[in-house]
Motif scaffolding. Structure first.
Motif, PDB file in Angstrom:
ATOM      1  N   UNK A 273     -23.153 -10.072  -4.826  1.00  0.00           N
ATOM      2  CA  UNK A 273     -21.811  -9.712  -4.387  1.00  0.00           C
ATOM      3  C   UNK A 273     -20.769 -10.451  -5.225  1.00  0.00           C
ATOM      4  N   UNK A 274     -19.898  -9.672  -5.845  1.00  0.00           N
ATOM      5  CA  UNK A 274     -18.811 -10.230  -6.647  1.00  0.00           C
ATOM      6  C   UNK A 274     -17.759 -10.814  -5.716  1.00  0.00           C
ATOM      7  N   UNK A 275     -17.247 -11.984  -6.076  1.00  0.00           N
ATOM      8  CA  UNK A 275     -16.162 -12.618  -5.317  1.00  0.00           C
ATOM      9  C   UNK A 275     -15.440 -13.580  -6.253  1.00  0.00           C
ATOM     10  N   UNK A 276     -14.287 -14.042  -5.805  1.00  0.00           N
ATOM     11  CA  UNK A 276     -13.548 -15.022  -6.595  1.00  0.00           C
ATOM     12  C   UNK A 276     -13.233 -14.510  -7.988  1.00  0.00           C
ATOM     13  N   UNK A 277     -13.508 -15.356  -8.995  1.00  0.00           N
ATOM     14  CA  UNK A 277     -13.228 -15.010 -10.394  1.00  0.00           C
ATOM     15  C   UNK A 277     -14.483 -14.548 -11.124  1.00  0.00           C
ATOM     16  N   UNK A 278     -15.510 -14.170 -10.398  1.00  0.00           N
ATOM     17  CA  UNK A 278     -16.764 -13.780 -11.035  1.00  0.00           C
ATOM     18  C   UNK A 278     -16.561 -12.617 -11.994  1.00  0.00           C
TER      19      UNK A 278
ATOM     20  N   UNK B 135     -20.319  -0.681 -14.720  1.00  0.00           N
ATOM     21  CA  UNK B 135     -19.492  -1.486 -15.616  1.00  0.00           C
ATOM     22  C   UNK B 135     -18.231  -1.988 -14.917  1.00  0.00           C
ATOM     23  N   UNK B 136     -17.921  -1.433 -13.758  1.00  0.00           N
ATOM     24  CA  UNK B 136     -16.784  -1.899 -12.975  1.00  0.00           C
ATOM     25  C   UNK B 136     -17.193  -2.761 -11.794  1.00  0.00           C
ATOM     26  N   UNK B 137     -18.400  -3.281 -11.820  1.00  0.00           N
ATOM     27  CA  UNK B 137     -18.898  -4.085 -10.691  1.00  0.00           C
ATOM     28  C   UNK B 137     -17.991  -5.266 -10.391  1.00  0.00           C
TER      29      UNK B 137
ATOM     30  N   UNK C 100     -16.763  -7.785  -3.538  1.00  0.00           N
ATOM     31  CA  UNK C 100     -17.638  -7.172  -2.551  1.00  0.00           C
ATOM     32  C   UNK C 100     -17.442  -7.766  -1.159  1.00  0.00           C
ATOM     33  N   UNK C 101     -16.564  -8.734  -1.034  1.00  0.00           N
ATOM     34  CA  UNK C 101     -16.212  -9.248   0.286  1.00  0.00           C
ATOM     35  C   UNK C 101     -15.273  -8.303   1.025  1.00  0.00           C
ATOM     36  N   UNK C 102     -14.639  -7.365   0.301  1.00  0.00           N
ATOM     37  CA  UNK C 102     -13.792  -6.367   0.960  1.00  0.00           C
ATOM     38  C   UNK C 102     -14.696  -5.409   1.733  1.00  0.00           C
ATOM     39  N   UNK C 103     -14.459  -5.204   3.013  1.00  0.00           N
ATOM     40  CA  UNK C 103     -15.419  -4.476   3.849  1.00  0.00           C
ATOM     41  C   UNK C 103     -15.564  -3.007   3.498  1.00  0.00           C
ATOM     42  N   UNK C 104     -14.599  -2.429   2.785  1.00  0.00           N
ATOM     43  CA  UNK C 104     -14.659  -1.005   2.445  1.00  0.00           C
ATOM     44  C   UNK C 104     -15.198  -0.769   1.033  1.00  0.00           C
ATOM     45  N   UNK C 105     -15.565  -1.824   0.317  1.00  0.00           N
ATOM     46  CA  UNK C 105     -16.164  -1.684  -1.016  1.00  0.00           C
ATOM     47  C   UNK C 105     -17.650  -1.433  -0.834  1.00  0.00           C
ATOM     48  N   UNK C 106     -18.111  -0.291  -1.306  1.00  0.00           N
ATOM     49  CA  UNK C 106     -19.479   0.150  -1.039  1.00  0.00           C
ATOM     50  C   UNK C 106     -20.465  -0.304  -2.109  1.00  0.00           C
ATOM     51  N   UNK C 107     -19.990  -0.972  -3.143  1.00  0.00           N
ATOM     52  CA  UNK C 107     -20.877  -1.460  -4.193  1.00  0.00           C
ATOM     53  C   UNK C 107     -21.066  -0.453  -5.300  1.00  0.00           C
ATOM     54  N   UNK C 108     -22.129  -0.654  -6.069  1.00  0.00           N
ATOM     55  CA  UNK C 108     -22.364   0.179  -7.248  1.00  0.00           C
ATOM     56  C   UNK C 108     -22.726   1.601  -6.847  1.00  0.00           C
ATOM     57  N   UNK C 109     -22.394   2.536  -7.735  1.00  0.00           N
ATOM     58  CA  UNK C 109     -22.731   3.938  -7.523  1.00  0.00           C
ATOM     59  C   UNK C 109     -23.708   4.383  -8.600  1.00  0.00           C
TER      60      UNK C 109
END
Length: 594
Positions: A401-406, A242-244, A249-258
C-alpha cells in the motif's frame, strides 16, 4: 589545450543540468572517456556492468528524479546492448538520451570492425530524434534538440558521434549560410483544453451516477486535483500499474491496481460503473475497462497520439492533467447520493481482508504473498519501491500500500525482465538519502541482477542512506511464465524451460561486501524485513517460496480456468500442488468476514 568536441559534449550536458551518465567503456567512445578525465568526472560517469544495465539505470534515475536520464555506449555491440533499456524508456514514456559512439567517418561503409548502421538500428526506439554529428559545428544543435525532444515528448532520443569527430577541435556554428546555431533551456507549459470541451466533459460526468476513475503516471502531479474530483463525483479510483504511486492506498475509495495484475475491487469498479474518467493513462487492457457500450467516458491526456485509445471515449481532452482538472472542477456538481462510493469502499475493505487471508495460507515452505504482506506495514513512508517482471510484480501490485512520499515503478509496458535492480541503482543516485527496495524473482536475478549487485557494492558507500534492500523470491521456477503456460496456453509446465539452477543469492551478497540472509521459515519473515531495514549497508533477503502459489488474476475467466484444467490433465508435474494452492488462495475471497 584546445577544446575538443568530446569536451564540449560534457560541457553542454553540464549546462543542461545533467549530473549522472550511466555507461560502460569502449573504444568507440574513447574520446569522451578522455574528456571525462579532463572534466574531473563531471557529469559523473556511473559504471555499469553491461550497457543494458546502464540503460535501465538511466530509466530508473529518470523515473524517480523527474529529470532526463542519460546513458552512453560504445559503437557496435555497446549500442546494441542499450536497446532493451531504451525500449523500456520509450514504452513507459520516460525521457532518456543515449550518446553512442561510431566508427571513424573514413571507415563508414567499409564493413569495418564494430561498424553497425546505427540510424537503422535506432530509427524505431529513437524515432522522434536520432542524428549523427559529422562536423563539430553541428554538435550543439543536435545535442540540444535531443535533450528538448526527450523532455517535451517524454521519449528516447539518440546522438551518434563517430570516434574521429570526438577528437576534433570544437568550433561553434558561425553566423553563416547552412549553419544552425542553438541555445539552451526549455520552459514548462500547462496545456488546457477549450472551455466548450471542458463543459462537454462536465456534462458527461455530472450525468453519471456510478463514476469510476482510472489514473496513470500522467496524473502524478495532479494528485490533489484527482482527490478533489473523486470527492465531488463520489467516484472510486483505480490505478494503472505505472500510476500505483499517484494516490495513497490509505484513501478508502482507492481500489488499487487495475488489469491483469490488479485487484478485485478495481475489476468490480469497472464492471459496475456507468461513467468513466481516465486521467494520464494509456492503460492497454481494454478487457479490464467497462463493456464498450456500458459507460459514457472522458479521457484527459497530454499526448495527442494516445487520446481516444482503448475505449470509445465520448469526450477527449488534450491537456495537462493538473491544469485540466483545475479548470474542470468548478463545472462539476457534487453528487449527494453516496451509495456508489460506499459500495466501492466496502469492496476495498473486503479486498484487504482477502489479501490478509491469502497471505496467511500455508505453503511449502513460504507463501510469497506473505512475504509482501508482512513487508507492507514496515515500509518507511519515504521508501522507493522497484519491482521486476514476473510473479513478484503481482504481489507488488496487490499487497503493498502506497502512503506518504512513497514512490514505486516497474517495466510497465515493455514488461521486460531485468530492470528491478538497475532501477534501484538509478533511484539511489537520484535520492541517495532515501531507502530503496527492489522486489525481484530468481529468474531476473540470474538474468542480470547478480551483476547489478556488483555495481551496488561498488557505489553504496557514497549514499547518505545506505539502505538498499533486495528481496529475491527463490522458487526455482520462471513462475509467471509457468502460470501463463497453464492459464493462457493450456499447456503443462515444461521443466527444461521453466526450472532454474540453484544459486545462493544471500551468500553471493556476502562475497561482494554486502550482507545477505536466507529465509525459509515463515516465522522469520517479519524479523528478516526489520533486520534488512536496519542494516548499515545494502542487503539481500533470499526468501525460499512455493512456486505452486499461483498469481491468480482478479477475475479468472472461464477460458483461463478451462486451459489450466487442460494443462493439468496433460500431465503438468506440479498439477496437484497447483490445484491445492490455487483453491486455498481463491477460497479466501468467499469466506465470511470474521
Amino acid at each position: 589545450m584546445a577544446e575538443l568536441v568530446s569536451d564540449h559534449v560534457l560541457k553542454r550536458l553540464r549546462e543542461w543540468g545533467v549530473e549522472k551518465v550511466f555507461s560502460y567503456a569502449g573504444d568507440g567512445i574513447n574520446g569522451l572517456l578522455a574528456a571525462w578525465d579532463r572534466a574531473g568526472d563531471r557529469p559523473r560517469f556511473v559504471q555499469a556492468r553491461h550497457e543494458e544495465l546502464a540503460a535501465f539505470e538511466a530509466v530508473g534515475y529518470a523515473k524517480f528524479s523527474g529529470r532526463v536520464g542519460v546513458c552512453a555506449a560504445t559503437s557496435g555491440p555497446g549500442a546494441i546492448h542499450l536497446l532493451n533499456g531504451l525500449y523500456d524508456a520509450k514504452l513507459d514514456h520516460v525521457p532518456v538520451v543515449a550518446i553512442v559512439g561510431q566508427t571513424a567517418r573514413s571507415a563508414i561503409g567499409g564493413s569495418y570492425q564494430q561498424e553497425v548502421d546505427l540510424h537503422s538500428l535506432y530509427k524505431d526506439v529513437a524515432a522522434d530524434y536520432v542524428q549523427t554529428v559529422t562536423v563539430p559545428q553541428q554538435l550543439p544543435n543536435v545535442l540540444d534538440r535531443a535533450m528538448r525532444t526527450a523532455i517535451a515528448r517524454r521519449t528516447v532520443t539518440a546522438v551518434i558521434i563517430p570516434g574521429d569527430v570526438q577528437e576534433q577541435p570544437y568550433e561553434p556554428p558561425a553566423h553563416e549560410f547552412k549553419m544552425v546555431p542553438s541555445s539552451l533551456g526549455l520552459s514548462g507549459t500547462r496545456m488546457v483544453p477549450p472551455a466548450d470541451e471542458l463543459r462537454r466533459a462536465a456534462e458527461v460526468l455530472n450525468d453519471g451516477s456510478r463514476v469510476a476513475m482510472l489514473v496513470g503516471q500522467g496524473a502524478r502531479d495532479a494528485a490533489a486535483e484527482v482527490r478533489e474530483v473523486a470527492d465531488v463525483l463520489g467516484a472510486g479510483v483505480a490505478k494503472a500499474l505505472l500510476g500505483k504511486d499517484v494516490l495513497s492506498d490509505e484513501l478508502p475509495y482507492v481500489t488499487g491496481a487495475s488489469g491483469l495484475l490488479g485487484t478485485r475491487p478495481s475489476y468490480e469498479l469497472m464492471r459496475d460503473c456507468d461513467t468513466l474518467l481516465v486521467v494520464g493513462s494509456s492503460f492497454p487492457y481494454s478487457q479490464f475497462l467497462p463493456q464498450l457500450d456500458q459507460a459514457r467516458a472522458v479521457q484527459i491526456d497530454i499526448d495527442p497520439t494516445f487520446i481516444g485509445m482503448r475505449y470509445p471515449f465520448e469526450v477527449n481532452l488534450l491537456g495537462d492533467a493538473r491544469a485540466t482538472l483545475r479548470e474542470l472542477l468548478p463545472m462539476l456538481r457534487r453528487k449527494e447520493d453516496r451509495s456508489w462510493r460506499e459500495s466501492v469502499e466496502e469492496g476495498v475493505r473486503r479486498w484487504w481482508t482477502v489479501m490478509e487471508r491469502r497471505a496467511g495460507v500455508d505453503a511449502e515452505p513460504i507463501n510469497p504473498e506473505r512475504v509482501f504482506h508482512e513487508l507492507d506495514p514496515l515500509l518507511p513512508d519515504d521508501a522507493i519501491l522497484t519491482s521486476d517482471s514476473g510473479s513478484a510484480a503481482n504481489w507488488y501490485a496487490r499487497h503493498l500500500r502506497i502512503r506518504g512520499r512513497m514512490r514505486g515503478s516497474l517495466s510497465g509496458t515493455l514488461a521486460t525482465m531485468g530492470p528491478g535492480l538497475p532501477y534501484a541503482t538509478g533511484a539511489k543516485f537520484a535520492h541517495p538519502d532515501r531507502p530503496v527496495l527492489a522486489l525481484v524473482g530468481d529468474g531476473a536475478m540470474q538474468m542480470n541482477g547478480i551483476n547489478e549487485l556488483i555495481t551496488i557494492a561498488h557505489y553504496w558507500r557514497e549514499w547518505a542512506d545506505p539502505r538498499l534492500v533486495v528481496a529475491v523470491l527463490n522458487n526455482g521456477d520462471l513462475n509467471q511464465v509457468t502460470w501463463e503456460l497453464r492459464a493462457m496456453g493450456g499447456a503443462p509446465q515444461f521443466l527444461p524451460s521453466q526450472r532454474l539452477p540453484d544459486f545462493g543469492y544471500a551468500a553471493f551478497a556476502d562475497c561482494v561486501g554486502l550482507t545477505g540472509r536466507k529465509v525459509d521459515d515463515p516465522a522469520e519473515i517479519t524479523g528478516a524485513w526489520r533486520w534488512a531495514l536496519d542494516a548499515d549497508r545494502p542487503c539481500i533477503l533470499e526468501f525460499v517460496t512455493d512456486p505452486a502459489v499461483p498469481p491468480i488474476p482478479p477475475r479468472a475467466d472461464f477460458d483461463q480456468v478451462e486451459k489450466v484444467t487442460s494443462a493439468l490433465l496433460k500431465g503438468d508435474p506440479e498439477a496437484w500442488s497447483v490445484v491445492r494452492e490455487g483453491v486455498k488462495a481463491k477460497v479466501q475471497e468467499f469466506l465470511p468476514e470474521r
